[in-house]
Scaffold this motif. Structure first.
Motif, short mmCIF file in Angstrom:
data_model
loop_
_atom_site.label_atom_id
_atom_site.label_comp_id
_atom_site.label_asym_id
_atom_site.label_seq_id
_atom_site.Cartn_x
_atom_site.Cartn_y
_atom_site.Cartn_z
N LEU A 1 17.85 -3.08 -8.98
CA LEU A 1 17.01 -1.97 -8.97
C LEU A 1 15.95 -1.61 -9.77
O LEU A 1 15.88 -2.00 -11.18
N HIS A 2 14.80 -1.44 -9.54
CA HIS A 2 13.58 -1.12 -10.47
C HIS A 2 13.34 0.40 -10.38
O HIS A 2 12.88 0.80 -9.30
N LEU A 3 13.19 1.09 -11.48
CA LEU A 3 13.04 2.59 -11.46
C LEU A 3 11.82 2.87 -12.39
O LEU A 3 11.85 2.35 -13.39
N GLY A 4 11.05 3.86 -12.06
CA GLY A 4 9.99 4.21 -12.81
C GLY A 4 10.46 5.52 -13.72
O GLY A 4 11.59 5.63 -14.21
N GLN A 5 9.35 6.42 -13.98
CA GLN A 5 9.81 7.41 -15.06
C GLN A 5 10.74 8.52 -14.45
O GLN A 5 10.37 8.79 -13.20
N TYR A 6 11.60 8.89 -15.20
CA TYR A 6 12.54 9.92 -14.63
C TYR A 6 12.00 11.46 -15.26
O TYR A 6 11.62 11.78 -16.14
N LEU A 7 12.44 12.33 -14.21
CA LEU A 7 12.19 13.72 -14.35
C LEU A 7 13.40 14.21 -13.77
O LEU A 7 13.94 14.07 -12.50
N GLY A 8 14.26 15.22 -14.45
CA GLY A 8 15.31 16.03 -13.67
C GLY A 8 16.15 16.32 -14.76
O GLY A 8 16.00 16.48 -16.07
N ASN A 9 17.16 17.03 -14.20
CA ASN A 9 18.22 17.82 -15.12
C ASN A 9 19.62 17.17 -14.68
O ASN A 9 20.70 17.62 -15.23
N ALA A 10 19.89 16.02 -14.19
CA ALA A 10 20.96 15.15 -13.85
C ALA A 10 21.72 14.84 -15.18
O ALA A 10 22.68 14.05 -15.22
N GLY B 1 0.67 -1.23 0.02
CA GLY B 1 0.07 -0.03 0.09
C GLY B 1 0.97 1.26 0.12
O GLY B 1 0.26 2.50 0.15
N ARG B 2 2.30 1.23 -0.14
CA ARG B 2 2.84 2.27 -0.20
C ARG B 2 3.56 2.39 -1.34
O ARG B 2 4.21 1.29 -1.87
N ARG B 3 4.12 3.63 -1.97
CA ARG B 3 4.89 3.59 -3.18
C ARG B 3 6.07 4.50 -3.02
O ARG B 3 5.99 5.52 -2.34
N ALA B 4 7.01 4.07 -3.42
CA ALA B 4 8.44 4.76 -3.02
C ALA B 4 8.75 5.57 -4.24
O ALA B 4 8.68 4.98 -5.34
N GLU B 5 9.36 6.90 -4.20
CA GLU B 5 9.90 7.73 -5.00
C GLU B 5 11.34 7.69 -4.58
O GLU B 5 11.78 7.62 -3.48
N LEU B 6 12.20 7.95 -5.82
CA LEU B 6 13.78 8.34 -5.20
C LEU B 6 13.90 9.51 -6.12
O LEU B 6 13.74 9.97 -7.18
N VAL B 7 14.71 10.37 -5.26
CA VAL B 7 15.11 11.54 -5.53
C VAL B 7 16.88 11.41 -5.32
O VAL B 7 17.10 11.12 -4.22
N VAL B 8 17.61 12.01 -6.50
CA VAL B 8 19.20 11.72 -6.17
C VAL B 8 19.46 13.27 -6.38
O VAL B 8 19.21 13.88 -7.50
N ASP B 9 20.00 13.91 -5.45
CA ASP B 9 20.56 15.14 -5.48
C ASP B 9 21.91 15.21 -5.72
O ASP B 9 22.72 14.69 -4.75
N LEU B 10 22.49 16.01 -6.70
CA LEU B 10 23.79 15.98 -7.20
C LEU B 10 24.31 17.50 -7.11
O LEU B 10 23.40 18.27 -7.18
N GLU B 11 25.57 17.67 -6.75
CA GLU B 11 26.23 18.86 -7.00
C GLU B 11 27.29 18.68 -7.70
O GLU B 11 28.28 17.91 -7.23
N ASN B 12 27.76 19.29 -8.87
CA ASN B 12 29.03 19.51 -9.56
C ASN B 12 30.18 20.24 -8.94
O ASN B 12 29.69 20.96 -8.18
N ASP C 1 9.53 8.46 -10.44
CA ASP C 1 8.23 8.57 -9.75
C ASP C 1 8.06 7.00 -9.11
O ASP C 1 7.03 6.88 -8.26
N HIS C 2 8.84 6.03 -9.16
CA HIS C 2 8.52 4.59 -8.72
C HIS C 2 9.97 4.17 -8.31
O HIS C 2 10.63 4.17 -9.36
#
Length: 189
Positions: A164-173, A129-140, A151-152
């Motif tokens: 590793l299972h990843l859903g849709q990607y959004l970002g500027n990395a 019943g819970r869905r996990a999102e992943l955010v990776v913050d980077l700094e160059n 998103d998943h």
């Protein structure tokens, strides 16, 4: 990206949420040690029950986990569980060259550089019943903030080698806004 412009990992954040919840992530937080009893199933669950809970170290027990464990929670904008944190300017950087068992169990100090542990991430990302999102913050090296948001996210079991299972990607990395995701980034011939 030029070899000297490769991003340096700073923080991996995980948010688990019920389908109606939504959140963003912010970076850099202090980490006071809080309650010793489990406060929820994960950081987003704690935030859902108390949106004014401060960021810091909490004890959680994901649904289905046999024992509780400590995590660093970034409680801004939805309650994110920090699964890895690196600090580029650390006086004594944590050595991430570790054996399988250490990556499985976790290492480092939650208040600083750390890896939460594969078994804990599996417990967090496979709760019913819970869905996990992943955010990776980077700094160059030029202090440019980059972010990859999936998103998943979940990990398979140890028997599945923590696939590793990843859903849709959004970002500027990926180098350019709307560029390639981290799962496709890497050296080019």
């Amino acid at each position: 990206m030029a070899a000297g412009a490769l991003p340096c990992l700073t923080t991996l954040l995980l948010c688990l949420w019920a389908p109606q919840a939504w959140s963003l992530v912010q970076r850099h937080l202090s980490a006071p040690v809080l309650e010793l009893q489990p406060q929820g199933r994960d950081c987003s669950h704690i935030w859902e029950t108390n949106s004014s809970a401060p960021s810091g170290v909490y004890v959680i027990q994901p649904e289905g986990a046999s024992t509780p464990f400590q995590v660093l929670c970034d409680m801004r904008e939805g309650g994110w569980t920090v699964i890895q944190q690196r600090q580029v300017d650390a006086e004594q950087p944590l050595d991430f060259e570790r054996c399988w068992q250490e990556y499985k169990q976790g290492f480092g100090a939650l208040e600083g550089e750390h890896w939460l542990g594969l078994d804990h991430v599996v417990a967090l990302t496979t709760q019913p019943g819970r869905r996990a999102e992943l955010v990776v913050d980077l700094e160059n090296r030029d202090k440019l903030a980059l972010q990859a948001h999936y998103d998943h996210f979940h990990l398979g079991s140890e028997a599945d080698l923590y696939r590793l299972h990843l859903g849709q990607y959004l970002g500027n990395a990926g180098g350019q806004p709307g560029g390639q995701s981290l799962q496709h980034a890497g050296p080019r011939p």
